[in-house]
Design an enzyme around this catalytic site. Structure first.
Site, short mmCIF file in Angstrom:
data_model
loop_
_atom_site.label_atom_id
_atom_site.label_comp_id
_atom_site.label_asym_id
_atom_site.label_seq_id
_atom_site.Cartn_x
_atom_site.Cartn_y
_atom_site.Cartn_z
N GLU A 146 36.01 31.13 49.45
CA GLU A 146 35.60 31.06 48.04
C GLU A 146 36.19 32.27 47.35
OE1 GLU A 146 31.43 30.36 46.90
OE2 GLU A 146 31.91 31.29 44.97
N HIS B 190 38.86 33.36 44.23
CA HIS B 190 39.33 32.72 43.00
C HIS B 190 40.58 33.35 42.43
CE1 HIS B 190 35.59 30.59 43.26
NE2 HIS B 190 34.90 31.70 43.19
N HIS C 189 31.17 24.32 43.75
CA HIS C 189 31.03 25.70 43.28
C HIS C 189 30.14 25.74 42.03
CE1 HIS C 189 32.22 29.45 41.24
NE2 HIS C 189 32.44 29.90 42.46
N ASP D 277 33.97 35.82 47.57
CA ASP D 277 33.78 35.47 46.16
C ASP D 277 34.56 36.44 45.27
OD1 ASP D 277 33.05 33.90 44.05
OD2 ASP D 277 30.88 34.15 44.29
C1 GRE Z 1 31.73 32.95 40.97
O1 GRE Z 1 32.81 32.41 40.93
O2 GRE Z 1 31.00 32.81 41.94
C2 GRE Z 1 31.28 33.78 39.83
C3 GRE Z 1 31.76 33.52 38.56
C4 GRE Z 1 31.33 34.30 37.50
C5 GRE Z 1 30.42 35.30 37.71
C6 GRE Z 1 29.92 35.57 38.97
C7 GRE Z 1 30.35 34.81 40.04
O3 GRE Z 1 32.64 32.51 38.36
O4 GRE Z 1 29.87 35.03 41.26
ZN ZN Z 2 32.78 31.80 43.29
#
Ligand code: GRE
Ligand code: ZN
Length: 328
Positions: free
Chosen positions: A8, A10, A165, A288
């Site tokens: 996970e 990004h 997600h 994350d």
């Molecule tokens: C996530 O992708 O898990 C995320 C966000 C925005 C803020 C916090 C977060 O997309 O953990």
């Molecule tokens: Zn995330």
């Protein structure tokens, strides 16, 4: 531990690198945005430092799911997947990818999923919760609805995992947090929103129809592992009309069709409970990034007082198997 795999993690394209509803200060967002747009610089250096061999990268949230015009959503998913494929091609030994798809148009989502898996070599699909469709600002479409059954059939046929997600609820559904903005986002609303969505999928009978589906939840299962016993305990006494459509207890599906990651939830007691409820074969390391620190996740994970065979499964081999990664 060396050789960890995170799934996970990004990235963003310029069109999705938007401060989610002004959640962050300008300074914080500038830092996060830089990290989202980078793969081969700071990110790779931190991966090297902390024993992360591979990140399976996905688009940030809510991105495609928050584009109410289906045509624009379809185009954005395609553009993001192409951009990610180019990045992955530079270092396929360190980066692989999960596809973005526009669930606003189920047929287009199937087509893009097939293109991403078969042509771009992606390893699965990640969707940021419900989709907004059309002009109603409060439209929120969940994927237990009948129009998504052909999509699920395609996911099962392709044999790839679906990562559900989080995103925050829309204003109509966020009224329960009125006066308490601190609960929005990752602190509570993300998990609540995503857990309900996952339970909707199970309760609709989806996994009876498609028993080979694999759904991944982040954040150690969005609090579902903690609630498993009570969900089925209470449903055992539900009337026929109030009962769910699944053939078996909800916990059975969580244990057979779901995987969870450690993304953003570096709590040892929560991990131990999750391993006890789901088994070490269903838990996978994740950070994350960039919303959590690689150093924090890796330092916590590497020092955990668990058996070394469980550390290897959670850190690496479960993900390699589920996503069919070409690692040794
Ligand atoms: C996530 O992708 O898990 C995320 C966000 C925005 C803020 C916090 C977060 O997309 O953990
Ligand atoms: Zn995330």
């Amino acid at each position: 531990m060396k050789g960890k795999i995170g799934l996970e993690e990004h990235f963003a394209v310029p069109d999705t690198a938007l401060n989610p509803r002004g959640t962050y200060s300008d300074v914080t967002w500038a830092e996060l945005k830089g990290r989202l747009l980078d793969l081969h610089g700071e990110r790779l250096a931190l991966m090297d430092q902390h024993g992360i061999e591979m990140m399976v990268v996905s688009l940030n949230a809510p991105a495609v799911q928050a584009v109410p015009d289906p045509k624009a959503a379809v185009a954005l998913a395609r553009q993001a997947n192409d951009a990610l494929a180019d990045e992955v091609a530079r270092r396929p030994d360190r980066f692989q990818a999960l596809a973005a798809v526009a669930m606003q148009d189920p047929d287009a989502a199937i087509a893009e999923l097939e293109r991403a898996i078969k042509d771009l070599g992606f390893k699965g699909v990640l969707v940021n919760g419900f989709s907004q469709i059309g002009s109603d600002p409060d439209s929120a479409v969940y994927y237990d609805l009948p129009q998504y059954r052909p999509f699920w059939a395609a996911v099962e046929r392709l044999g790839v995992p679906f990562y559900l997600h989080p995103r925050s609820p829309l204003p109509r559904d966020a009224r329960l947090y009125a006066g308490h903005p601190w609960m929005m986002g990752a602190a509570w609303a993300f998990g609540n929103e995503t857990a309900v969505h996952a339970l909707r999928l199970i309760g609709s009978g989806l996994f009876d129809e498609h028993p080979k589906l694999a759904v991944v939840l982040g954040h150690l299962g969005e609090n579902i592992p903690f609630g498993l016993w009570r969900i089925d305990h209470c449903n055992a006494t539900a009337s026929k009309t109030d009962g769910h459509k699944a053939r078996r207890p909800i916990a059975d599906y969580v244990r057979e069709n779901f995987y969870v990651t450690t993304s953003g939830n570096f709590s040892t007691s929560a991990l131990i409970l999750t391993m006890a409820e789901l088994g070490a074969d269903r838990v996978m390391f994740s950070v994350d990034w960039p919303f959590e620190e690689i150093a924090h996740a890796a330092t916590w994970f590497d020092a955990l007082d668990i058996g070394e065979s469980d550390r290897l499964k959670i850190g690496r081999t479960n993900a390699a198997r589920l996503l069919k990664l070409a690692v040794t």
